[in-house]
Design a protein around this motif. Structure first.
Motif, PDB file in Angstrom:
ATOM      1  N   VAL A  20     -90.787 -56.884  63.509  1.00 37.74           N
ATOM      2  CA  VAL A  20     -89.561 -56.569  64.625  1.00 37.74           C
ATOM      3  C   VAL A  20     -88.312 -56.706  64.118  1.00 37.74           C
ATOM      4  CG1 VAL A  20     -88.520 -57.167  66.791  1.00 37.74           C
ATOM      5  CG2 VAL A  20     -91.213 -57.154  66.503  1.00 37.74           C
ATOM      6  N   VAL A  21     -87.464 -55.661  64.258  1.00 39.51           N
ATOM      7  CA  VAL A  21     -85.952 -55.948  63.771  1.00 39.51           C
ATOM      8  C   VAL A  21     -85.148 -56.288  64.803  1.00 39.51           C
ATOM      9  CG1 VAL A  21     -84.123 -54.512  62.863  1.00 39.51           C
ATOM     10  CG2 VAL A  21     -86.261 -53.692  62.293  1.00 39.51           C
ATOM     11  N   ALA A  22     -84.744 -57.581  64.623  1.00 40.67           N
ATOM     12  CA  ALA A  22     -84.288 -58.622  65.699  1.00 40.67           C
ATOM     13  C   ALA A  22     -82.890 -58.857  65.173  1.00 40.67           C
ATOM     14  CB  ALA A  22     -85.118 -59.426  66.260  1.00 40.67           C
ATOM     15  N   GLY A  23     -81.659 -58.236  65.591  1.00 38.91           N
ATOM     16  CA  GLY A  23     -80.411 -58.719  65.301  1.00 38.91           C
ATOM     17  C   GLY A  23     -80.080 -59.906  65.594  1.00 38.91           C
ATOM     18  N   GLU A  24     -79.018 -60.770  65.264  1.00 35.07           N
ATOM     19  CA  GLU A  24     -78.662 -61.926  65.611  1.00 35.07           C
ATOM     20  C   GLU A  24     -78.533 -62.569  67.014  1.00 35.07           C
ATOM     21  OE1 GLU A  24     -77.439 -59.556  63.142  1.00 35.07           O
ATOM     22  OE2 GLU A  24     -75.579 -60.006  63.554  1.00 35.07           O
ATOM     23  N   SER A  25     -78.114 -61.555  67.754  1.00 31.07           N
ATOM     24  CA  SER A  25     -77.862 -61.752  69.476  1.00 31.07           C
ATOM     25  C   SER A  25     -79.191 -61.849  69.939  1.00 31.07           C
ATOM     26  CB  SER A  25     -76.840 -61.033  69.903  1.00 31.07           C
ATOM     27  OG  SER A  25     -75.627 -61.498  69.580  1.00 31.07           O
ATOM     28  N   ALA A  26     -80.216 -61.211  69.421  1.00 36.33           N
ATOM     29  CA  ALA A  26     -81.467 -60.803  70.060  1.00 36.33           C
ATOM     30  C   ALA A  26     -82.438 -61.784  70.181  1.00 36.33           C
ATOM     31  CB  ALA A  26     -82.239 -59.588  69.090  1.00 36.33           C
ATOM     32  N   VAL A  27     -82.424 -62.922  69.025  1.00 34.73           N
ATOM     33  CA  VAL A  27     -83.328 -63.968  68.745  1.00 34.73           C
ATOM     34  C   VAL A  27     -83.040 -65.255  69.689  1.00 34.73           C
ATOM     35  CG1 VAL A  27     -84.198 -63.485  66.711  1.00 34.73           C
ATOM     36  CG2 VAL A  27     -82.355 -64.818  66.771  1.00 34.73           C
ATOM     37  N   CYS A  28     -82.065 -65.209  70.536  1.00 33.91           N
ATOM     38  CA  CYS A  28     -81.263 -66.481  71.124  1.00 33.91           C
ATOM     39  C   CYS A  28     -82.409 -67.038  72.211  1.00 33.91           C
ATOM     40  CB  CYS A  28     -79.919 -66.166  71.731  1.00 33.91           C
ATOM     41  SG  CYS A  28     -78.920 -67.685  72.256  1.00 33.91           S
ATOM     42  N   GLY A  29     -82.764 -66.114  73.061  1.00 36.70           N
ATOM     43  CA  GLY A  29     -84.037 -66.688  73.872  1.00 36.70           C
ATOM     44  C   GLY A  29     -84.929 -67.352  73.432  1.00 36.70           C
ATOM     45  N   LEU A  30     -85.488 -66.406  72.299  1.00 38.53           N
ATOM     46  CA  LEU A  30     -86.656 -66.881  71.724  1.00 38.53           C
ATOM     47  C   LEU A  30     -86.442 -68.316  70.902  1.00 38.53           C
ATOM     48  CD1 LEU A  30     -89.949 -66.541  70.827  1.00 38.53           C
ATOM     49  CD2 LEU A  30     -89.054 -65.096  69.056  1.00 38.53           C
ATOM     50  N   ALA A  31     -85.352 -68.473  70.466  1.00 34.20           N
ATOM     51  CA  ALA A  31     -85.054 -69.788  69.681  1.00 34.20           C
ATOM     52  C   ALA A  31     -85.031 -70.885  70.963  1.00 34.20           C
ATOM     53  CB  ALA A  31     -83.625 -69.729  69.052  1.00 34.20           C
ATOM     54  N   ALA A  32     -84.332 -70.595  72.183  1.00 32.97           N
ATOM     55  CA  ALA A  32     -84.421 -71.539  73.247  1.00 32.97           C
ATOM     56  C   ALA A  32     -85.880 -71.851  73.587  1.00 32.97           C
ATOM     57  CB  ALA A  32     -83.842 -70.829  74.517  1.00 32.97           C
TER      58      ALA A  32
ATOM     59  N   MET B 247     -84.985 -64.482  62.771  1.00 26.49           N
ATOM     60  CA  MET B 247     -84.828 -63.309  62.478  1.00 26.49           C
ATOM     61  C   MET B 247     -85.617 -62.827  61.308  1.00 26.49           C
ATOM     62  SD  MET B 247     -80.626 -62.684  62.577  1.00 26.49           S
ATOM     63  CE  MET B 247     -80.503 -61.288  61.791  1.00 26.49           C
ATOM     64  N   ARG B 248     -86.034 -63.723  60.259  1.00 23.27           N
ATOM     65  CA  ARG B 248     -86.978 -63.453  59.182  1.00 23.27           C
ATOM     66  C   ARG B 248     -88.278 -63.553  59.817  1.00 23.27           C
ATOM     67  NH1 ARG B 248     -82.629 -66.200  56.056  1.00 23.27           N
ATOM     68  NH2 ARG B 248     -83.525 -68.033  56.489  1.00 23.27           N
ATOM     69  N   LYS B 249     -88.531 -64.464  60.275  1.00 23.59           N
ATOM     70  CA  LYS B 249     -89.958 -64.402  60.931  1.00 23.59           C
ATOM     71  C   LYS B 249     -90.609 -63.153  61.727  1.00 23.59           C
ATOM     72  CE  LYS B 249     -91.603 -68.917  61.723  1.00 23.59           C
ATOM     73  NZ  LYS B 249     -92.055 -69.973  62.163  1.00 23.59           N
ATOM     74  N   LEU B 250     -89.373 -62.607  62.587  1.00 19.91           N
ATOM     75  CA  LEU B 250     -89.843 -61.522  63.315  1.00 19.91           C
ATOM     76  C   LEU B 250     -89.823 -60.196  62.210  1.00 19.91           C
ATOM     77  CD1 LEU B 250     -87.675 -62.341  66.277  1.00 19.91           C
ATOM     78  CD2 LEU B 250     -90.103 -62.154  66.426  1.00 19.91           C
ATOM     79  N   ALA B 251     -88.916 -60.278  61.219  1.00 22.28           N
ATOM     80  CA  ALA B 251     -88.896 -59.190  60.456  1.00 22.28           C
ATOM     81  C   ALA B 251     -89.979 -58.942  59.655  1.00 22.28           C
ATOM     82  CB  ALA B 251     -87.788 -59.228  59.491  1.00 22.28           C
ATOM     83  N   HIS B 252     -90.952 -60.243  59.410  1.00 23.89           N
ATOM     84  CA  HIS B 252     -91.939 -60.231  58.577  1.00 23.89           C
ATOM     85  C   HIS B 252     -93.277 -59.918  59.329  1.00 23.89           C
ATOM     86  CE1 HIS B 252     -89.249 -62.139  55.477  1.00 23.89           C
ATOM     87  NE2 HIS B 252     -89.437 -61.063  54.946  1.00 23.89           N
TER      88      HIS B 252
END
Ligand SMILES: Cc1ncc(COP(=O)(O)O)c(C=O)c1O
Length: 398
Positions: free
Chosen positions: A343-355, A330-335
């Motif tokens: 990008v403002v990505a909430g907690e559930s938004a990043v799961c696919g990218l984390a995978a 989330m921090r990486k996307l925010a910066h």
């Protein structure tokens, strides 16, 4: 092929997924006509606009992909999640059919939205259960039509998410137990009281309304495909709660690309990995427990059978991963990395990218899914800061 990982995370190749060139029986659950109707309605709502599609080439270079294409749902209406497309749309469809039955004439949804039937709808009650975003969409929809909303939430849904639903005029009831308990209780209480249940998950005998919900979600995928302007991603990563979003996107990919569709991979929190467990077993499996995860929107222990009928054929891979992957991403996307848009990505938004990151870094998994420097991956960033207090805490933490 299954890799149980180290227990903290795991991945599997779905042995039952249709091979390229094979017919995909489950994809017929959702139709081009259902999408067309949802699009005609939703695109006429005030402030409708396709959400942005970003190319995060800085992040792609860092992670070893050719491109990361990010569909940014933080800009979806005032709700800041793709769920705006589903629950609210289904509420409008149900209001239309209630009025048509009651008044014995054809009624346009546009007239309901314009307030022509507020008097007839003021005592009509819609009920649902939610871990946040679906309930917000339902509450928003009930405000559009002018009826009552009673929304069940489980023990760990945040106060911020509860208040957001109350802000749209919903009565919110917090129950003991987990998300799946709230779904069951909402259905029992609604049955006793004569309320209509507008759920994003399905169960035997209850499929028409979640089908509407998923047809609404398909619009997000259709927008993304149009924005890709003829370019086909190699992989699509989708986070799953009950599987509705993943199934809607997968079905849209199947409608558009057919046998030439991208590889579709579904990701979940390890604490609530019901789709993974279901794919592993080859039949719906319930994950018990409190399902407590930072990825609050994905805290489901039971798959939607309707969604599973699509995903069993079109879901090529399943991944579960730990909460600790979420805040740094989330921090990486925010910066923004290497000149990428923030990008403002909430907690559930990043799961696919984390995978995608986990699979790319694991040679066996990367080979199994054909993930390499040439991969152009499509990510659905399904929410923005839907709980702003929590979002800011995470993003500003050292
Ligand atoms: C932000 C977000 N992403 C993804 C999902 C997963 O959707 P589904 O439960 O349809 O699988 C949800 C569900 O609430 C969500 O809120």
């Amino acid at each position: 092929m299954t890799n149980a990982g180290d227990g903290e995370w795991g991945w599997l190749v779905n042995p039952a997924a249709a091979l390229p060139g094979q017919a995909v029986p489950g994809a017929g659950v959702l139709s081009a006509d259902g999408l067309r109707q949802a699009k005609a309605e939703i695109s006429s709502w005030d402030d409708y606009a396709p959400t942005p599609l970003h190319h995060l080439s800085g992040l792609a270079a860092e992670l070893g992909f050719a491109d990361i294409i990010y569909k940014d749902e933080s800009a979806r209406f005032e709700l800041q999640s793709f769920k705006a497309l589903g629950g609210a749309y289904a509420v409008l469809r149900q209001a239309q059919s209630y009025l048509q039955d009651r008044l014995g004439k054809a009624i346009a949804i546009a007239d309901i939205r314009a307030g022509d039937y507020r008097r007839q709808l003021q005592d009509w009650t819609v009920c649902t259960a939610t871990d946040g975003n679906h309930g917000r969409s339902v509450a928003w929809g009930t405000r559009m039509v002018g009826c009552r909303a009673i929304i069940y939430i489980h023990a760990t849904v945040s106060e911020g998410r509860k208040q957001a639903m109350e802000g749209f005029g919903a009565e919110v009831r917090r129950i003991d137990g987990n998300y799946d308990d709230s779904v069951r209780l909402a259905a029992v209480d609604a049955d006793a009281a004569g309320w209509i249940v507008v759920s994003d998950t399905s169960w035997p005998g209850y499929e028409a309304i979640p089908t509407d919900v998923m047809h609404g979600y398909m619009l997000m995928a259709e927008e993304a495909i149009a924005q890709l302007a003829g370019q086909r991603p190699s992989h699509v990563f989708l986070q799953g709660g009950v599987g509705g979003m993943a199934a809607a996107v997968a079905a849209t990919c199947d409608l558009h690309w057919g046998a030439d569709r991208p590889c579709i991979i579904i990701a979940e929190p390890s604490e609530a990995a019901c789709l993974y467990a279901t794919a592993d077993a080859g039949r719906p499996v319930v994950v018990p427990g409190d399902l407590d995860t930072l990825m609050a929107g994905l805290a489901a222990g039971e798959v939607s059978p309707l969604a599973w009928r699509v995903l069993q054929d079109v879901g090529d891979g399943f991944v579960h991963l730990p909460d600790r992957d979420v805040p740094p991403l989330m921090r990486k996307l925010a910066h923004g990395i290497g000149g990428d848009v923030a990008v403002v990505a909430g907690e559930s938004a990043v799961c696919g990218l984390a995978a995608a990151i986990r699979l790319r870094a694991n040679p066996q998994a990367a080979a199994a899914f054909g993930l390499d420097d040439a991969s152009r991956i499509l990510i659905f960033g399904s929410e923005g800061a839907t709980d702003p207090v929590l979002y800011n805490e995470i993003v500003t933490a050292a």
